[in-house]
Design a protein around this motif. Structure first.
Motif, PDB file in Angstrom:
ATOM      1  N   LEU A  94      28.392  -8.235  28.459  1.00  0.00           N
ATOM      2  CA  LEU A  94      28.355  -6.779  28.301  1.00  0.00           C
ATOM      3  C   LEU A  94      26.928  -6.247  28.190  1.00  0.00           C
ATOM      4  O   LEU A  94      26.576  -5.283  28.889  1.00  0.00           O
ATOM      5  CB  LEU A  94      29.186  -6.362  27.081  1.00  0.00           C
ATOM      6  CG  LEU A  94      29.322  -4.851  26.860  1.00  0.00           C
ATOM      7  CD1 LEU A  94      29.948  -4.167  28.072  1.00  0.00           C
ATOM      8  CD2 LEU A  94      30.155  -4.582  25.609  1.00  0.00           C
ATOM      9  N   PRO A  95      26.045  -6.833  27.358  1.00  0.00           N
ATOM     10  CA  PRO A  95      24.662  -6.334  27.322  1.00  0.00           C
ATOM     11  C   PRO A  95      23.963  -6.434  28.673  1.00  0.00           C
ATOM     12  O   PRO A  95      23.233  -5.525  29.070  1.00  0.00           O
ATOM     13  CB  PRO A  95      23.993  -7.236  26.275  1.00  0.00           C
ATOM     14  CG  PRO A  95      25.105  -7.711  25.404  1.00  0.00           C
ATOM     15  CD  PRO A  95      26.269  -7.882  26.335  1.00  0.00           C
ATOM     16  N   SER A  96      24.191  -7.540  29.387  1.00  0.00           N
ATOM     17  CA  SER A  96      23.560  -7.710  30.689  1.00  0.00           C
ATOM     18  C   SER A  96      24.076  -6.675  31.688  1.00  0.00           C
ATOM     19  O   SER A  96      23.307  -6.102  32.475  1.00  0.00           O
ATOM     20  CB  SER A  96      23.820  -9.123  31.215  1.00  0.00           C
ATOM     21  OG  SER A  96      23.207  -9.318  32.464  1.00  0.00           O
ATOM     22  N   ALA A  97      25.378  -6.412  31.655  1.00  0.00           N
ATOM     23  CA  ALA A  97      25.954  -5.417  32.558  1.00  0.00           C
ATOM     24  C   ALA A  97      25.422  -4.016  32.252  1.00  0.00           C
ATOM     25  O   ALA A  97      25.150  -3.232  33.166  1.00  0.00           O
ATOM     26  CB  ALA A  97      27.477  -5.430  32.437  1.00  0.00           C
ATOM     27  N   LEU A  98      25.269  -3.705  30.975  1.00  0.00           N
ATOM     28  CA  LEU A  98      24.741  -2.393  30.599  1.00  0.00           C
ATOM     29  C   LEU A  98      23.294  -2.224  31.056  1.00  0.00           C
ATOM     30  O   LEU A  98      22.911  -1.144  31.526  1.00  0.00           O
ATOM     31  CB  LEU A  98      24.843  -2.192  29.081  1.00  0.00           C
ATOM     32  CG  LEU A  98      26.248  -1.937  28.537  1.00  0.00           C
ATOM     33  CD1 LEU A  98      26.251  -1.996  27.018  1.00  0.00           C
ATOM     34  CD2 LEU A  98      26.759  -0.583  29.014  1.00  0.00           C
ATOM     35  N   LEU A  99      22.497  -3.266  30.918  1.00  0.00           N
ATOM     36  CA  LEU A  99      21.108  -3.192  31.385  1.00  0.00           C
ATOM     37  C   LEU A  99      21.041  -3.008  32.902  1.00  0.00           C
ATOM     38  O   LEU A  99      20.103  -2.409  33.424  1.00  0.00           O
ATOM     39  CB  LEU A  99      20.354  -4.462  30.986  1.00  0.00           C
ATOM     40  CG  LEU A  99      20.010  -4.599  29.499  1.00  0.00           C
ATOM     41  CD1 LEU A  99      19.401  -5.973  29.222  1.00  0.00           C
ATOM     42  CD2 LEU A  99      19.041  -3.494  29.068  1.00  0.00           C
ATOM     43  N   LEU A 100      22.041  -3.499  33.593  1.00  0.00           N
ATOM     44  CA  LEU A 100      22.082  -3.364  35.044  1.00  0.00           C
ATOM     45  C   LEU A 100      22.553  -1.974  35.469  1.00  0.00           C
ATOM     46  O   LEU A 100      21.991  -1.361  36.386  1.00  0.00           O
ATOM     47  CB  LEU A 100      23.020  -4.426  35.615  1.00  0.00           C
ATOM     48  CG  LEU A 100      23.181  -4.489  37.138  1.00  0.00           C
ATOM     49  CD1 LEU A 100      21.849  -4.769  37.817  1.00  0.00           C
ATOM     50  CD2 LEU A 100      24.210  -5.562  37.501  1.00  0.00           C
ATOM     51  N   MET A 101      23.576  -1.438  34.783  1.00  0.00           N
ATOM     52  CA  MET A 101      24.206  -0.195  35.218  1.00  0.00           C
ATOM     53  C   MET A 101      23.633   1.058  34.575  1.00  0.00           C
ATOM     54  O   MET A 101      23.530   2.112  35.224  1.00  0.00           O
ATOM     55  CB  MET A 101      25.710  -0.267  34.928  1.00  0.00           C
ATOM     56  CG  MET A 101      26.439  -1.324  35.725  1.00  0.00           C
ATOM     57  SD  MET A 101      28.238  -1.256  35.495  1.00  0.00           S
ATOM     58  CE  MET A 101      28.374  -1.785  33.783  1.00  0.00           C
ATOM     59  N   ALA A 102      23.284   0.978  33.293  1.00  0.00           N
ATOM     60  CA  ALA A 102      22.914   2.176  32.546  1.00  0.00           C
ATOM     61  C   ALA A 102      21.723   2.944  33.135  1.00  0.00           C
ATOM     62  O   ALA A 102      21.722   4.183  33.089  1.00  0.00           O
ATOM     63  CB  ALA A 102      22.626   1.803  31.088  1.00  0.00           C
ATOM     64  N   PRO A 103      20.688   2.286  33.674  1.00  0.00           N
ATOM     65  CA  PRO A 103      19.554   3.066  34.198  1.00  0.00           C
ATOM     66  C   PRO A 103      19.940   4.101  35.242  1.00  0.00           C
ATOM     67  O   PRO A 103      19.374   5.201  35.275  1.00  0.00           O
ATOM     68  CB  PRO A 103      18.644   1.989  34.794  1.00  0.00           C
ATOM     69  CG  PRO A 103      18.939   0.764  33.999  1.00  0.00           C
ATOM     70  CD  PRO A 103      20.403   0.840  33.723  1.00  0.00           C
ATOM     71  N   PHE A 104      20.917   3.802  36.091  1.00  0.00           N
ATOM     72  CA  PHE A 104      21.311   4.761  37.122  1.00  0.00           C
ATOM     73  C   PHE A 104      22.035   5.955  36.512  1.00  0.00           C
ATOM     74  O   PHE A 104      21.894   7.086  36.995  1.00  0.00           O
ATOM     75  CB  PHE A 104      22.200   4.069  38.158  1.00  0.00           C
ATOM     76  CG  PHE A 104      21.500   2.977  38.907  1.00  0.00           C
ATOM     77  CD1 PHE A 104      20.657   3.289  39.968  1.00  0.00           C
ATOM     78  CD2 PHE A 104      21.648   1.647  38.549  1.00  0.00           C
ATOM     79  CE1 PHE A 104      19.985   2.289  40.662  1.00  0.00           C
ATOM     80  CE2 PHE A 104      20.992   0.646  39.246  1.00  0.00           C
ATOM     81  CZ  PHE A 104      20.150   0.976  40.298  1.00  0.00           C
ATOM     82  N   ASP A 105      22.792   5.716  35.467  1.00  0.00           N
ATOM     83  CA  ASP A 105      23.469   6.798  34.762  1.00  0.00           C
ATOM     84  C   ASP A 105      22.462   7.692  34.034  1.00  0.00           C
ATOM     85  O   ASP A 105      22.545   8.922  34.077  1.00  0.00           O
ATOM     86  CB  ASP A 105      24.474   6.193  33.773  1.00  0.00           C
ATOM     87  CG  ASP A 105      25.360   7.243  33.126  1.00  0.00           C
ATOM     88  OD1 ASP A 105      25.669   8.242  33.796  1.00  0.00           O
ATOM     89  OD2 ASP A 105      25.738   7.060  31.965  1.00  0.00           O
ATOM     90  N   ILE A 106      21.485   7.062  33.403  1.00  0.00           N
ATOM     91  CA  ILE A 106      20.511   7.802  32.610  1.00  0.00           C
ATOM     92  C   ILE A 106      19.552   8.601  33.489  1.00  0.00           C
ATOM     93  O   ILE A 106      19.215   9.755  33.178  1.00  0.00           O
ATOM     94  CB  ILE A 106      19.733   6.833  31.696  1.00  0.00           C
ATOM     95  CG1 ILE A 106      20.662   6.246  30.626  1.00  0.00           C
ATOM     96  CG2 ILE A 106      18.544   7.529  31.040  1.00  0.00           C
ATOM     97  CD1 ILE A 106      20.040   5.136  29.815  1.00  0.00           C
ATOM     98  N   LEU A 107      19.090   8.022  34.592  1.00  0.00           N
ATOM     99  CA  LEU A 107      18.085   8.678  35.420  1.00  0.00           C
ATOM    100  C   LEU A 107      18.578  10.005  35.988  1.00  0.00           C
ATOM    101  O   LEU A 107      17.801  10.955  36.128  1.00  0.00           O
ATOM    102  CB  LEU A 107      17.657   7.756  36.563  1.00  0.00           C
ATOM    103  CG  LEU A 107      16.663   6.652  36.187  1.00  0.00           C
ATOM    104  CD1 LEU A 107      16.487   5.679  37.351  1.00  0.00           C
ATOM    105  CD2 LEU A 107      15.318   7.243  35.791  1.00  0.00           C
ATOM    106  N   ALA A 108      19.863  10.089  36.339  1.00  0.00           N
ATOM    107  CA  ALA A 108      20.398  11.335  36.897  1.00  0.00           C
ATOM    108  C   ALA A 108      20.251  12.485  35.921  1.00  0.00           C
ATOM    109  O   ALA A 108      19.922  13.614  36.309  1.00  0.00           O
ATOM    110  CB  ALA A 108      21.868  11.143  37.271  1.00  0.00           C
ATOM    111  N   SER A 109      20.488  12.217  34.644  1.00  0.00           N
ATOM    112  CA  SER A 109      20.327  13.246  33.621  1.00  0.00           C
ATOM    113  C   SER A 109      18.869  13.434  33.222  1.00  0.00           C
ATOM    114  O   SER A 109      18.407  14.556  33.010  1.00  0.00           O
ATOM    115  CB  SER A 109      21.161  12.878  32.381  1.00  0.00           C
ATOM    116  OG  SER A 109      20.999  13.831  31.358  1.00  0.00           O
ATOM    117  N   LEU A 110      18.137  12.332  33.130  1.00  0.00           N
ATOM    118  CA  LEU A 110      16.734  12.408  32.733  1.00  0.00           C
ATOM    119  C   LEU A 110      15.928  13.273  33.697  1.00  0.00           C
ATOM    120  O   LEU A 110      15.000  13.978  33.289  1.00  0.00           O
ATOM    121  CB  LEU A 110      16.140  11.002  32.669  1.00  0.00           C
ATOM    122  CG  LEU A 110      14.707  10.880  32.142  1.00  0.00           C
ATOM    123  CD1 LEU A 110      14.620  11.371  30.697  1.00  0.00           C
ATOM    124  CD2 LEU A 110      14.222   9.439  32.250  1.00  0.00           C
ATOM    125  N   ALA A 111      16.277  13.240  34.982  1.00  0.00           N
ATOM    126  CA  ALA A 111      15.559  14.042  35.968  1.00  0.00           C
ATOM    127  C   ALA A 111      15.686  15.531  35.696  1.00  0.00           C
ATOM    128  O   ALA A 111      14.838  16.323  36.123  1.00  0.00           O
ATOM    129  CB  ALA A 111      16.071  13.725  37.373  1.00  0.00           C
TER     130      ALA A 111
END
Length: 407
Positions: A12-29
């Motif tokens: 689960l931690p490894s999967a989150l590190l793989l997937m979460a950046p794409f979710d976060i970047l859309a909002s961070l922009a």
């Protein structure tokens, strides 16, 4: 029947590190850009309305793109859509960083939003492919929600620090660098998860658009997220332009609203269990109206400040969490077999409502005041409350006489 191409063996931690950046970047922009919004008309020799258009079209593209890329990811797979989306996001960020005209800046922001939309679709489709029947499903969505709630808290602060130290262009160079790292990681580790449809049958989506609960709860989500959209569209102009906040202090004030949302999210399970979906949305709409009333009092009898603008927004923020925590369950409850299409239309429709109606509120009313937020939150809350009443009447009409007598 469907079968999965591969087993997803990541922890689960490894999967989150793989997937979460794409979710976060859309909002961070969206959020990291806010501290420099008041200065952008002067930098690009344009008008505040043009910069508002940049904000609005980003959200429109983010929503509409999901309807486009969802079916594409079903046809060609999650991995190519994700990688292409991440690459487009990086290219759009680089182009925005080096833009010298408003037109070029707008075009590259649309490229950035298109990439973010594709990456979001592929990310959430992968979560559905892998975790739909696994206990980690709820954990992942809960963590994603917490991350996205925290982005508005750290995004503006980060943007202010970067802009003050290195200039506004460095904000978009930072986004490009983060996207490049995420794509590089995915290129090595993100394998295809799209299920193979063995019988070739594709379900019909018309029932989505004829469903009263779908429309009521989609409007509820639009009321909550739209209030936040109008808030971050007007907050820089109110607090920096009128109240005289520095970009850094504005970012800290803005962050308190996100922190209120995060704190409220910790109690989501409790209030959902106590009030149910409709009860949570009804209370959320009541809080939106209460917060709007407090903003109106501050606008009429006071001057822009933390107490007259931010504290009432705390009330609205609690209402937003009450609402958006449950509206997906209400809107999508009847569409298990076509959940992917239902989710895509759910997010697309709310994005259109938020961006179009929210932008009209900011443009037609005085965007340097709280009135756009007051009017949007109040009007949408009353509309959704009416829909909930209609939904309750409709639900009672579906009950048998024996069920009604037992209540």
């Amino acid at each position: 029947m469907t079968t999965s191409r591969h087993a997803w063996t990541y922890t689960l931690p490894s999967a989150l590190l793989l997937m979460a950046p794409f979710d976060i970047l859309a909002s961070l922009a969206m959020d990291i850009f806010l501290p420099v919004v008041p200065a952008m008309p002067g930098i690009l020799n344009t008008t505040p309305s043009m910069i508002q258009l940049v904000l609005s079209l980003y959200m429109v593209t983010l929503g509409v793109g999901q309807v486009v890329f969802g079916p594409i990811s079903d046809r060609i797979g999650r991995r190519p859509v994700l990688l292409a989306g991440g690459a487009l996001f990086a290219v759009g960020s680089l182009g925005a960083a080096w833009s010298s005209t408003a037109e070029a800046f707008l075009c590259f922001r649309l490229v950035q939003a298109t990439g973010a939309s594709a990456a979001l679709v592929a990310t959430f489709a992968t979560v559905r492919d892998v975790y739909a029947s696994r206990p980690e499903n709820a954990v992942i969505y809960g963590l994603f929600s917490s991350m996205l709630a925290f982005v508005p808290a750290i995004g503006p602060v980060t943007g202010a620090v970067i802009a003050e130290a290195l200039g506004w262009r460095a904000i978009f160079l930072t986004l490009a660098a983060l996207a490049t790292l995420a794509v590089g990681n995915a290129l090595l580790r993100w394998h295809e998860t799209r299920p193979v449809i063995e019988n070739g049958k594709r379900p019909w989506v018309l029932p989505i658009f004829t469903s009263l609960p779908f429309w009521v709860y989609t409007a509820g989500f639009s009321a909550g997220m739209g209030s936040f959209f109008v808030f971050f569209s007007t907050a820089p102009r109110v607090l920096i332009g009128r109240a005289g906040y520095s970009e850094f202090w504005f970012s800290l004030a803005f962050a308190t609203v996100a922190l209120v949302m995060i704190a409220t999210t910790r109690f989501a399970k409790t209030f959902v269990g106590r009030w149910g979906v409709a009860g949570c949305v009804a209370r959320g709409m009541a809080l939106l109206v209460c917060g709007a009333a407090l903003l109106g009092i501050g606008e009429v009898y006071g001057s822009p400040s933390f107490f007259t603008f931010i504290l009432p927004m705390w009330v609205i923020a609690v209402g937003i969490v009450f609402t958006v925590s449950v509206t997906a369950n209400g809107a999508l409850a009847d569409f298990d077999e076509i959940a992917g299409s239902a989710v895509a239309f759910y997010f697309c429709i709310q994005s259109l409502i938020v961006s179009i109606v929210g932008t009209l509120a900011v443009t037609l009313l005085n965007g340097d005041t709280a009135w756009p937020l007051i009017c949007y939150a109040t009007a949408m809350a009353l509309l959704v409350s009416g829909g909930l009443w209609q939904l309750r009447s409709w639900s009672r009409g579906q009950e048998t006489p024996l069920q009604r007598d037992s209540q």
